[in-house]
Write an enzyme that holds these catalytic residues in place. Structure first.
Site, PDB file in Angstrom:
ATOM      1  N   GLU A  72      15.244 -21.192 -10.355  1.00  0.00           N
ATOM      2  CA  GLU A  72      13.873 -21.490 -10.753  1.00  0.00           C
ATOM      3  C   GLU A  72      13.728 -21.552 -12.270  1.00  0.00           C
ATOM      4  OE1 GLU A  72       9.508 -20.077  -9.232  1.00  0.00           O
ATOM      5  OE2 GLU A  72      10.995 -18.536  -9.643  1.00  0.00           O
ATOM      6  N   GLU A 102      -0.628 -21.019 -12.908  1.00  0.00           N
ATOM      7  CA  GLU A 102      -1.082 -19.797 -12.241  1.00  0.00           C
ATOM      8  C   GLU A 102      -1.420 -18.618 -13.132  1.00  0.00           C
ATOM      9  OE1 GLU A 102       2.289 -20.416 -10.188  1.00  0.00           O
ATOM     10  OE2 GLU A 102       1.380 -20.857  -8.267  1.00  0.00           O
TER      11      GLU A 102
END
Length: 794
Positions: free
Chosen positions: A710, A558
């Site tokens: 994460e 991204e």
């Protein structure tokens, strides 16, 4: 000046986000009518017997299901979660704290803000005081955690039974009490939860107890994230003396933005004589909800005083009672929650908790444990690596605690927490759904049915942009299915469009696993058809190159947020178009010939000179030290599984390894599964095992309860996305199995990590039949896969 990329990157740890083949020889497949031929001849008889033993139900005392906190964990305590998919609560080290709790798709829709999970009144707390002393008056939940005060401390999360039990000797300035607390959120009765407190005082005297519903204040400050630019967002955070960085041990970065939404209590009642509390509320601009508690007293105990306490922040039952030294007194706090569309009002919840109290704690716990035991019939059992076994069980536990069976409710990337504001990403379809599909298909179906339920919202979104079909949001509201990407990261909602292909591919995977043609016609096909129409209208014909291209997209890696021809996106779009044509054939429906035309002429970037795929169009420099390094490993995700010859597959892997291993960014737990699965498709058991092992060693598994974050440093916890990836690594990567039209096909040779003796997936579901699948070592040391009908009935 802060640029757009920087402001978006501050929003989501996966930079650019908001806070996110070759076919092996065929002919060996598992379908709904039989077993795989011939593989069992490679397995010694004794090993087969061992595998059979693995199919027996696991013991609740199996250490592979137990995670323990001790006093050494006080300073670094990362809360665990108790949940049943419908609602969940976090834990506290004392076991008696009032903790934040959330319900599925129960959202706050404050004006100017994105939607976010509305915290429901906290139900888990029970406070305790030994009364006045020369040192003062103290409540258990306000006393600082100190090993000298909380002696012999031990808190155990039993993954097998879904219970959290806490024991310690609490010393209140010379008045000591043995404390035991057990809490659960019922898997058998989804509206119910309970906390049981047993106290054994080492003194005679009067004690006080409080059984509250904690009425959370609206979070301050609130930010208009639906309107603020990236620069304005960061300025607003700084102006409020807040930070976007993680605060150890458990506060995530972006906590300043990921606060809970508000539930307004409209009406609350308490009855001291009946020992009950109840309330009706409503999420800000959202659904109505209700909650009730009923308190059970120890047999024979008559309180000296019982009263109801009310304030803007607390509704509680307050008791005083005389206790005797050495006697054990057991209290239970039963709770019921409901919301509009799921259950009734406060009156109905009050009836539920009264009945639960009448039946007793033991009966509720027994039914709850039995429900968890039934879930654990579908398990992954590892021989030879106890730590890997505990890790796998904890990931299964957190996944099952955050998804529901037989509904159309999805899962956010961080489950029933405010992480990523509870929004639904492609994680729902590509990471969580496949992990559930073989072991818990009824819960997997809920995730794909969410896309069917919210198809009208996706169709409206496509129309607004002049496109055909359905354009699913990048960040979907779990109730309404509307786009909820913050304005600071709006570009992702417009350009990270691979989510549409992910949605369609998951629909087809459910059809392959279930064989349910009626479901395909009523649910899967409308979604797949609409997504195919979207891609056919979104792709651009380039006459001079005589091909279709997909322009202006955010790559799956991204940091690259405006590229042409992202390879993962184009490959996924092509597959979605092809699958829509296949679905039409299955159902006898007309297929738009333009789907096949676009699929056949869609450009897939390939470096002709070096002979490997590129991450995106060659016109884009691949020069950013990004979180993923390369997105090519995503091409082998089990649901996509791009066909490649062996040479191309190896060249892609070697090309991707350099930027991945040389990256200076914190490892993202989401990226570990594709690498492990990729290595497995190459038959490299050592590399596959090493990538799997990094799930344990990369700092993304937080003690003491194996909460997956994460990254090692952002504390974005309960990251069920990565839990789904880890489970897929075993279910599809190490087995080499793929869902295809013939069934569960042996597409690649199985592999075993070097430290493992074997593993077994029990009670695997396929088209109405159930199987146990084992990978073990044959006489020649190679991994061998065997399958047999599962013991017992569905």
């Amino acid at each position: 000046m802060i640029g757009k990329a920087a402001s978006v990157g501050a929003w989501r740890a996966r930079p650019g986000w908001w806070p996110r083949t070759e076919r092996a020889p065929t002919g060996t497949l598992l379908d709904s009518t039989g077993l795989l031929d011939g593989l069992t001849r490679c397995l010694p008889w004794l090993l087969a017997c061992a595998a059979f033993a693995l199919s027996a139900p696991a013991s609740a005392t199996d250490p592979g299901f137990l995670l323990t906190a001790t006093a050494r964990d006080f300073s670094s305590y990362f809360p665990t979660q108790l949940g049943n998919g419908y609602f969940a609560t976090l834990s506290g080290p004392r076991g008696t704290e009032g903790n934040l709790s959330y319900m599925v798709a129960f959202m706050d829709y404050a004006k100017g803000d994105i939607s976010r999970p509305a915290a429901v009144p906290g139900w888990s707390g029970i406070d305790y005081s030994t009364g006045h002393s020369a040192a003062g008056h103290f409540w258990l939940n306000q006393v600082a955690l100190d090993p000298l005060v909380f002696r012999d401390y031990r808190q155990v999360l039993d993954l097998h039974d879904g219970t959290l039990t806490t024991r310690y000797r609490y010393d209140d300035h010379g008045r000591a009490t043995q404390v035991q607390v057990t809490s659960l959120v019922s898997q058998a009765s989804p509206h119910l939860a309970v906390t049981q407190l047993s106290i054994t005082p080492e003194f005679d005297g009067q004690v006080e107890l409080s059984f509250p519903l904690d009425l959370w204040a609206p979070h301050q400050p609130r930010f208009d994230l639906a309107e603020l630019t990236g620069e304005q967002m960061q300025e607003a955070v700084a102006a409020n003396n807040l930070t976007l960085k993680a605060i150890p041990p458990a506060t995530p970065d972006r906590a300043a933005l990921w606060y809970h939404g508000d539930t307004r209590v409209l009406d609350g009642h308490g009855d001291a004589q009946a020992r009950t509390l109840s309330l009706d509320g409503r999420a800000e601009q959202g659904l109505a909800m209700a909650e009730a508690i009923a308190v059970a007293l120890p047999e024979g105990l008559v309180p000296n005083d019982a009263r109801i306490y009310r304030s803007p922040w607390r509704l509680s039952l307050e008791l005083k009672a005389t206790v005797r030294k050495g006697h054990t007194y057991t209290f239970a706090k039963f709770v019921a929650l409901s919301r509009e569309g799921w259950g009734g009002d406060a009156k109905a919840d009050l009836a539920l908790v009264r009945k639960a109290r009448e039946d007793g704690f033991a009966r509720l716990r027994e039914a709850h444990v039995a429900a968890w035991q039934k879930l654990w019939r579908s398990d992954i059992r590892i021989e030879g690596d106890p730590e890997a076994q505990r890790m796998v069980h904890s990931d299964l536990y957190y996944l099952l605690s955050n998804v529901t069976p037989g509904t159309a409710w999805p899962s956010g990337a961080c489950g029933l927490t405010p992480g990523y504001a509870g929004h639904v990403f492609w994680d729902n379809d590509t990471w969580l759904f496949p992990a559930l599909l073989l072991l818990h298909p009824e819960r997997a179906r809920s995730l794909v049915d969410f896309r069917s339920r919210t198809l009208p919202a996706a169709q409206a979104r496509a129309r607004e942009r002049g496109l055909r079909g359905a354009m699913y949001p990048w960040e979907s509201d779990p109730l309404r299915g509307t786009e909820q990407t913050p304005h600071a990261a709006y570009v992702l909602g417009e350009r990270e469009i691979h989510v549409n292909a992910d949605v369609a591919i998951a629909q087809w995977q459910y059809w392959l696993a279930s064989g349910d043609k009626a479901w395909l016609r009523d649910h899967g096909w409308p979604v797949m058809r609409a997504v195919a129409d979207f891609w056919a209208s979104r792709a651009t014909w380039i006459p001079e190159r005589r091909r279709y291209e997909i322009l202006h997209v955010t790559s799956v890696d991204e940091d690259y947020n405006d590229v042409p021809n992202d390879t993962f996106t184009n490959v996924s779009a092509r597959k979605a178009l092809q699958l829509a044509t296949q679905a039409a054939i299955v159902l006898g429906e007309p297929a738009d010939p333009h789907w096949a035309e676009v699929a056949g002429k869609l450009y897939i970037p390939l470096d002709a000179k070096t002979g490997h795929h590129l991450d995106f169009d060659p016109s884009v420099p691949h020069d950013i030290d990004s979180w993923g390094g390369s997105s090519l490993p995503m091409l082998v995700l089990p649901t996509l599984d791009l066909p490649m010859d062996p040479g191309l597959r190896r060249r892609d892997y070697d090309y991707a390894m350099a930027p991945i291993t040389q990256s200076h960014r914190d490892p993202n737990s989401m990226g570990l599964a594709p690498m492990a699965i990729y290595a497995a498709t190459l038959g490299d058991a050592a590399a596959a095992g090493a990538w799997f092992e990094r799930n344990r060693t990369a700092g993304v598994l937080q003690p003491p309860f194996n909460v997956r974050t994460e990254t090692p440093n952002n504390n974005t916890g309960y990251f069920v996305t990565a839990a789904g990836g880890l489970l897929q690594t075993i279910e599809y990567g190490f087995t080499g199995l793929r869902l295809q039209s013939g069934g569960l096909v042996q597409a690649y040779a199985p592999v075993l990590p070097p430290a493992w003796q074997s593993f077994t997936m029990t009670h695997v579901a396929l088209r109405g039949a159930y199987y146990d699948i084992t990978v073990s070592r044959g006489r020649d040391g190679r991994a061998v896969l065997t399958r047999r009908p599962a013991e017992g009935t569905p």
